[in-house]
Motif scaffolding. Structure first.
Motif, short mmCIF file in Angstrom:
data_model
loop_
_atom_site.label_atom_id
_atom_site.label_comp_id
_atom_site.label_asym_id
_atom_site.label_seq_id
_atom_site.Cartn_x
_atom_site.Cartn_y
_atom_site.Cartn_z
N PHE A 196 0.81 -1.21 0.00
CA PHE A 196 0.00 0.00 0.00
C PHE A 196 0.85 1.27 0.00
O PHE A 196 0.33 2.37 -0.10
N ILE A 197 2.15 1.10 0.16
CA ILE A 197 2.99 2.31 0.17
C ILE A 197 3.57 2.52 -1.22
O ILE A 197 3.13 3.42 -1.94
N GLY A 198 4.51 1.68 -1.62
CA GLY A 198 5.05 1.79 -2.97
C GLY A 198 5.41 3.21 -3.34
O GLY A 198 6.24 3.85 -2.72
N ASP A 199 4.74 3.72 -4.39
CA ASP A 199 4.98 5.09 -4.85
C ASP A 199 4.02 6.07 -4.22
O ASP A 199 4.02 7.26 -4.57
N ASN A 200 3.18 5.61 -3.30
CA ASN A 200 2.18 6.49 -2.69
C ASN A 200 2.79 7.34 -1.58
O ASN A 200 3.73 6.94 -0.91
N ARG A 201 2.22 8.49 -1.39
CA ARG A 201 2.65 9.38 -0.31
C ARG A 201 2.00 8.94 1.00
O ARG A 201 0.85 8.54 1.04
N VAL A 202 2.77 9.01 2.07
CA VAL A 202 2.26 8.66 3.40
C VAL A 202 2.39 9.90 4.29
O VAL A 202 3.50 10.41 4.50
N SER A 203 1.26 10.37 4.79
CA SER A 203 1.27 11.52 5.70
C SER A 203 1.21 11.02 7.13
O SER A 203 0.39 10.15 7.46
N VAL A 204 2.07 11.55 7.96
CA VAL A 204 2.09 11.18 9.37
C VAL A 204 1.69 12.40 10.20
O VAL A 204 2.43 13.38 10.26
N LEU A 205 0.53 12.31 10.81
CA LEU A 205 0.03 13.40 11.64
C LEU A 205 0.35 13.10 13.10
O LEU A 205 -0.07 12.07 13.64
N LEU A 206 1.12 13.97 13.72
CA LEU A 206 1.51 13.80 15.13
C LEU A 206 0.91 14.93 15.93
O LEU A 206 1.19 16.11 15.69
N GLN A 207 0.07 14.57 16.89
CA GLN A 207 -0.62 15.58 17.69
C GLN A 207 -0.55 15.21 19.16
O GLN A 207 -0.43 14.05 19.54
N GLY A 208 -0.69 16.24 20.01
CA GLY A 208 -0.84 15.99 21.44
C GLY A 208 0.24 16.60 22.28
O GLY A 208 1.34 16.90 21.82
#
Length: 266
Positions: free
Chosen positions: A183-195
């Motif tokens: 599911f990653i491959g060439d796709n962008r992965v956004s990591v949202l870090l909150q708190g």
């Protein structure tokens, strides 16, 4: 102008006042001298105590650094042994399991490496850790993932040692699932870090993926145990792509006891 001569009672009164003032000044001077000596003594005591505390702190820092160093070496040795054993395995399923175990060990090793390099040996920058973690998983699975496609909501995100290791292991499982599912491959992965301590939220978002996946087997059990230690919860949503969301709180509870139980059941 002629001054009127002072009467004897007035003279006696003024002399008496002068003597009293002189006596008071002498007493005040003596009291100030005593006070200054006491302040000097207290200052010396406090200075010595501070030196002792600084020495103790340095010794503890050295000890912590040595602990993290030895843990890193031991984990690296275990990882190397798994890698050596991996060379003699021909069955794909067993080989995959070995790689997953090696990545789990490496995720803990990375955390101790970040702790070793931190200023106080107690805090970890989750952004730096995740960059190294994703690179490690990608390499171990022979997948070429462009690090530029890993996008973070913040440049730094500090967590303490109490939650660093279980959090690292959870993230290792989630990214492993993403890589295994292609599911990653060439796709962008956004990591949202909150708190802000004690409550945190981490969201892994793959906008281009519209398929909902669920952890299963050992990964699911491990995530459940780790989240229970962090008073957390996990959910997967299909919302503008695939979202894997982890909510958790700071915890002083060690996770190793329950993980040992889980490993013993395998």
């Amino acid at each position: 102008y002629i001054k009127k001569p002072l009467s004897p009672p007035i003279v006696r009164a003024r002399v008496k006042t002068h003597i009293a003032l002189k006596t008071a000044r002498e007493q005040l001077f003596n009291q100030n001298t005593i006070l200054e000596e006491k302040v000097k003594e207290r200052t010396t005591v406090i200075s010595n105590k501070n030196k002792e505390l600084e020495k103790s702190l340095q010794e503890k820092n050295i000890l912590l650094k040595e602990v993290h160093h030895r843990v890193r070496n031991n984990l690296q040795m275990i990882s190397s042994l798994l890698l050596l054993q991996l060379g003699d395995i021909d069955e794909p399923a067993v080989e995959e399991a070995f790689i997953e175990y090696q990545n789990r060990i490496e995720s803990i090793n990375l955390i101790h490496n970040e702790l070793y390099n931190s200023k106080n040996y107690m805090d970890v920058d989750l952004v730096l850790f995740l960059r190294k973690l994703v690179k490690n998983i990608s390499t171990s699975m022979s997948q070429n993932f462009d690090e530029q496609k890993l996008v973070f909501s913040t440049d730094t995100f500090i967590i303490n040692i109490n939650i660093a290791i279980p959090c690292a292991m959870i993230l290792n499982e989630l990214f492993t699932i993403l890589f295994e599912s292609q599911f990653i491959g060439d796709n962008r992965v956004s990591v949202l870090l909150q708190g802000i301590s004690p409550e945190y939220t981490i969201v892994l978002h793959v906008p281009e993926i519209n398929t909902v996946i669920q952890p299963e087997g050992f990964s699911l059990e491990l995530i459940k145990i780790l989240l229970s230690q962090l008073n957390g919860k996990f959910e997967i949503k299909q919302e503008n792509g695939l979202k894997m969301i982890v909510h958790f709180k700071s915890s002083d509870i060690s996770t190793y006891h329950d993980i040992d139980e889980l490993l013993n059941r395998q």
